[in-house]
Motif scaffolding. Structure first.
Motif, PDB file in Angstrom:
ATOM      1  N   TYR A   1      -3.032  14.647   5.709  1.00  0.00           N
ATOM      2  CA  TYR A   1      -3.315  14.381   4.299  1.00  0.00           C
ATOM      3  C   TYR A   1      -3.784  12.942   4.084  1.00  0.00           C
ATOM      4  CZ  TYR A   1      -2.582  14.604  -0.756  1.00  0.00           C
ATOM      5  OH  TYR A   1      -2.734  14.570  -2.113  1.00  0.00           O
ATOM      6  N   ASP A   2      -3.251  11.994   4.864  1.00  0.00           N
ATOM      7  CA  ASP A   2      -3.654  10.597   4.627  1.00  0.00           C
ATOM      8  C   ASP A   2      -4.860  10.170   5.475  1.00  0.00           C
ATOM      9  OD1 ASP A   2      -2.867   9.859   7.140  1.00  0.00           O
ATOM     10  OD2 ASP A   2      -1.320   8.472   6.501  1.00  0.00           O
TER      11      ASP A   2
ATOM     12  N   HIS B   1      -3.279  -6.788   7.065  1.00  0.00           N
ATOM     13  CA  HIS B   1      -4.648  -6.378   6.735  1.00  0.00           C
ATOM     14  C   HIS B   1      -5.154  -6.992   5.434  1.00  0.00           C
ATOM     15  CE1 HIS B   1      -4.388  -3.651  10.046  1.00  0.00           C
ATOM     16  NE2 HIS B   1      -3.398  -2.985   9.509  1.00  0.00           N
TER      17      HIS B   1
ATOM     18  N   ASP C   1       0.809  -1.224   0.000  1.00  0.00           N
ATOM     19  CA  ASP C   1       0.000   0.000   0.000  1.00  0.00           C
ATOM     20  C   ASP C   1       0.843   1.276   0.000  1.00  0.00           C
ATOM     21  OD1 ASP C   1       0.701  -0.875   2.529  1.00  0.00           O
ATOM     22  OD2 ASP C   1      -1.214  -0.361   3.472  1.00  0.00           O
TER      23      ASP C   1
ATOM     24  N   VAL D   1      -8.059   3.942  -3.643  1.00  0.00           N
ATOM     25  CA  VAL D   1      -8.932   3.717  -4.794  1.00  0.00           C
ATOM     26  C   VAL D   1      -8.501   4.614  -5.956  1.00  0.00           C
ATOM     27  CG1 VAL D   1     -11.304   3.667  -5.621  1.00  0.00           C
ATOM     28  CG2 VAL D   1     -10.814   3.132  -3.236  1.00  0.00           C
TER      29      VAL D   1
ATOM     30  N   GLU E   1      -0.691   9.710  -4.572  1.00  0.00           N
ATOM     31  CA  GLU E   1      -2.089   9.898  -4.156  1.00  0.00           C
ATOM     32  C   GLU E   1      -2.350   9.019  -2.926  1.00  0.00           C
ATOM     33  OE1 GLU E   1      -5.126  11.469  -5.141  1.00  0.00           O
ATOM     34  OE2 GLU E   1      -5.848  10.311  -3.426  1.00  0.00           O
ATOM     35  N   PRO E   2      -2.770   9.624  -1.815  1.00  0.00           N
ATOM     36  CA  PRO E   2      -2.947   8.833  -0.590  1.00  0.00           C
ATOM     37  C   PRO E   2      -4.169   7.916  -0.603  1.00  0.00           C
ATOM     38  CG  PRO E   2      -3.531  11.123  -0.173  1.00  0.00           C
ATOM     39  CD  PRO E   2      -2.992  11.063  -1.571  1.00  0.00           C
ATOM     40  N   ASN E   3      -5.222   8.293  -1.336  1.00  0.00           N
ATOM     41  CA  ASN E   3      -6.420   7.442  -1.378  1.00  0.00           C
ATOM     42  C   ASN E   3      -6.160   6.240  -2.285  1.00  0.00           C
ATOM     43  OD1 ASN E   3      -9.019   6.605  -2.856  1.00  0.00           O
ATOM     44  ND2 ASN E   3      -9.816   7.679  -1.075  1.00  0.00           N
TER      45      ASN E   3
ATOM     46  N   GLU F   1      -9.584   2.057   7.738  1.00  0.00           N
ATOM     47  CA  GLU F   1      -9.651   1.749   6.303  1.00  0.00           C
ATOM     48  C   GLU F   1      -9.356   0.284   5.988  1.00  0.00           C
ATOM     49  OE1 GLU F   1      -6.678   3.238   3.672  1.00  0.00           O
ATOM     50  OE2 GLU F   1      -5.056   3.011   5.100  1.00  0.00           O
ATOM     51  N   HIS F   2      -9.028  -0.504   7.026  1.00  0.00           N
ATOM     52  CA  HIS F   2      -8.768  -1.927   6.803  1.00  0.00           C
ATOM     53  C   HIS F   2      -9.912  -2.817   7.284  1.00  0.00           C
ATOM     54  CE1 HIS F   2      -4.795  -0.808   5.591  1.00  0.00           C
ATOM     55  NE2 HIS F   2      -4.516  -0.293   6.760  1.00  0.00           N
TER      56      HIS F   2
ATOM     57  N   ARG G   1       0.714   4.139  -2.961  1.00  0.00           N
ATOM     58  CA  ARG G   1       0.486   5.568  -2.700  1.00  0.00           C
ATOM     59  C   ARG G   1       1.618   6.405  -3.297  1.00  0.00           C
ATOM     60  NH1 ARG G   1      -1.962   3.570   2.550  1.00  0.00           N
ATOM     61  NH2 ARG G   1      -4.095   4.341   2.426  1.00  0.00           N
TER      62      ARG G   1
ATOM     63  N   LYS H   1      -1.469  -5.543   1.847  1.00  0.00           N
ATOM     64  CA  LYS H   1      -1.538  -4.705   3.045  1.00  0.00           C
ATOM     65  C   LYS H   1      -1.047  -5.451   4.291  1.00  0.00           C
ATOM     66  CE  LYS H   1      -5.904  -3.664   2.696  1.00  0.00           C
ATOM     67  NZ  LYS H   1      -7.124  -2.987   3.161  1.00  0.00           N
TER      68      LYS H   1
ATOM     69  N   PRO I   1     -14.076   0.401  -0.187  1.00  0.00           N
ATOM     70  CA  PRO I   1     -13.048   1.232  -0.830  1.00  0.00           C
ATOM     71  C   PRO I   1     -13.671   2.503  -1.425  1.00  0.00           C
ATOM     72  CG  PRO I   1     -13.489  -0.758  -2.135  1.00  0.00           C
ATOM     73  CD  PRO I   1     -14.419  -0.794  -0.966  1.00  0.00           C
ATOM     74  N   LEU I   2     -13.566   3.587  -0.700  1.00  0.00           N
ATOM     75  CA  LEU I   2     -14.189   4.851  -1.113  1.00  0.00           C
ATOM     76  C   LEU I   2     -13.179   5.739  -1.821  1.00  0.00           C
ATOM     77  CD1 LEU I   2     -16.163   5.710   2.132  1.00  0.00           C
ATOM     78  CD2 LEU I   2     -17.183   5.180  -0.095  1.00  0.00           C
ATOM     79  N   GLU I   3     -13.626   6.357  -2.899  1.00  0.00           N
ATOM     80  CA  GLU I   3     -12.755   7.244  -3.651  1.00  0.00           C
ATOM     81  C   GLU I   3     -12.735   8.636  -3.039  1.00  0.00           C
ATOM     82  OE1 GLU I   3     -12.414   8.052  -8.398  1.00  0.00           O
ATOM     83  OE2 GLU I   3     -13.363   6.234  -7.649  1.00  0.00           O
TER      84      GLU I   3
ATOM     85  N   LYS J   1     -10.517  -1.447  12.401  1.00  0.00           N
ATOM     86  CA  LYS J   1      -9.214  -1.134  11.823  1.00  0.00           C
ATOM     87  C   LYS J   1      -9.294  -0.028  10.771  1.00  0.00           C
ATOM     88  CE  LYS J   1      -8.251  -5.315  10.472  1.00  0.00           C
ATOM     89  NZ  LYS J   1      -7.374  -6.320   9.837  1.00  0.00           N
TER      90      LYS J   1
END
Lengths: 310, 310
Positions: free
Chosen positions: B88-89, A207, A173, A186, A182-184, B206-207, A177, A204, B224-226, B204
């Motif tokens: 930012y993350d 995870h 992961d 997706v 880009e931190p997101n 985002e996990h 990134r 991950k 998994p959200l954009e 957890k």
């Protein structure tokens, strides 16, 4: 189907809170082939070692049925050496020593008998070497590629050139990134897939893993282990189990990838149970099947009822 | 079945890389009840606010069908205020300001009409207050509890006393490791369950989440959200969705818990799509059902073939 794995074959000295191991067999190609051969009788290795590489380590790979024709021995040089220490929580590690030795001017030479390889696994190496490998293979069916922050930061253009020729990129992961800027995850996945790989797998660690393929995402869990001895090689065992199981599938569609990720995760979960690649030398078909089924149990969501207004 | 939620009702000032919001409705009890009421018509809130708490915020909760008989207003005091900034993350945040105000000498008084509450959700509060709440309820069917590092470090004995009376503890992975004094989550889960809670859910972020119940483990993915705008309240929305859906189940067995975790995760995934609790005020039964089904798709492992010797 045949698998060609290009990567490192190394001596690893490993310290974890649970013990240590000195100069054990290591390297991405070792873990990858030792995992893949549980699913595939035709696993071929390309790598380089020095004159100090013992017959007993060569035998571990050979006993596993790994084809070693592509393992070059440079008698006057020394084998790649890595020394690392894991922290108490095992997600962090410090590299205490790296001696490139024979890797310093590694040129991957693919034996003629390997040129018909169907699945090619490009271990984490200079992207230029990864392309040199591909140039020597006759139209492979599927190219799986690993990389790391060093190449992302230091040879970005060369890495992009390699990625254009890759079917499936397998990275962690933090690397995803960084590669995408880009931190997101997706959004990062979308950016990376625009660079070439139709399929992206993001590892991950504890995870699990995410698969981005077509318009869909698959989230694979990690196996909840009570006793992790040594995380070294888990990512390579994952890639090996993935590639190995894909040869059983014979296709690279969504379902084949989802199943193969579960078998990759299964091999990774075994790899961390002992120091070095020891656990990958003595698995049975039954133990692999049972753990893969345990993954399915672990992730099973029972039938959901539609929600009605409360 | 009825749900009683005891927790904070607050003003939150939130800064994320994607925008900011000043003094919006916040607090664990607000997020929890706004999520739970999509599944349960009888959601009761116990908390305290100051004279500065606006009618419009009260109305947001009331419009959601949340019973506010237990919301104490201290006219001469000020509402609890939190000000935080996300990195930012989005996995990291700094607390810039905390003003306890009315929370300083909060005593949970349960109205007589709440004493028959069937599911009790103890928000992250002083463990002593959590016990005082339980002492005022007539034999609840199920007690769900949250806590945090502050209580783990500063009131460990009191926390242990509360945990003995809890059915289901819902905490994050760092809190689980700290509470158990053990970095391995599987071992940590076992240690924590020995303290009282038969069921442990480890969030957890985002996990996803892990459920430990009986001899089995369930690994739920995160969606998994954009586009994540504001992570504030995600954990409380998770607990609210979980508790709410458990009232639909009417039982607390493994399957009921697995399904309810998916609906908890669904509500959490909506909560982060907008600043403050905005997104939790306008969901439909259809949108909730669809996203819960998308979770099932996300985690689906196709039928596995047994492995045979390669």
């Amino acid at each position: 189907m045949s698998i060609l794995a290009v990567g490192t074959v190394a001596f690893d000295s490993i310290e974890t809170p649970f013990g240590q191991a000195k100069r054990v067999l290591g390297g991405s190609a070792s873990y990858l082939t030792l995992a893949a051969r549980y699913f595939c009788p035709d696993v071929r290795l390309v790598g380089v070692v020095g004159g100090d590489f013992p017959d007993s380590y060569r035998q571990v790979l050979a006993d596993g049925g790994v084809d070693l024709e592509g393992l070059v021995v440079r008698e006057d040089e020394k084998t790649f050496f890595w020394h690392g220490r894991y922290h108490y929580d095992l997600n962090e590690r410090d590299t205490l020593d790296t001696q490139l030795n024979v890797l310093q001017d590694f040129e991957a030479k693919i034996p003629p008998s390997y040129q018909d390889s169907e699945i090619v696994c490009l271990g984490n190496l200079d992207p230029k070497i990864q392309r040199d490998v591909l140039a020597q293979i006759d139209d492979p069916d599927y190219v799986i590629c690993d990389t790391m922050n060093f190449w992302i930061e230091n040879t970005p253009d060369s890495l992009r050139e390699t990625l254009r020729r890759v079917d499936c990129l397998v990275i962690n992961d933090a690397e995803a990134r960084e590669l995408a800027g880009e931190p997101n995850l997706v959004r990062a996945a979308s950016i990376i897939r625009d660079m070439g790989p139709k399929t992206l797998i993001i590892k991950k660690g504890e995870h699990g893993a995410l698969l981005f393929h077509g318009e869909r995402v698959f989230s694979a869990p990690a196996f909840p282990l009570e006793d992790i001895q040594d995380p070294t090689g888990a990512g390579d065992a994952f890639a090996g189990g993935l590639a190995g199981h894909l040869t059983r599938e014979g296709t690279f569609d969504e379902d084949a990838l989802r199943r193969s990720i579960i078998f990759g995760s299964t091999l990774a979960s075994f790899a961390v149970e002992a120091f070095g690649p020891d656990r990958l030398t003595n698995l049975t078909a039954t133990s692999i099947t049972e753990r893969a089924r345990a993954f399915k149990e672990l992730a099973a969501i029972p039938k959901l009822m539609p929600v009605t207004a409360a």
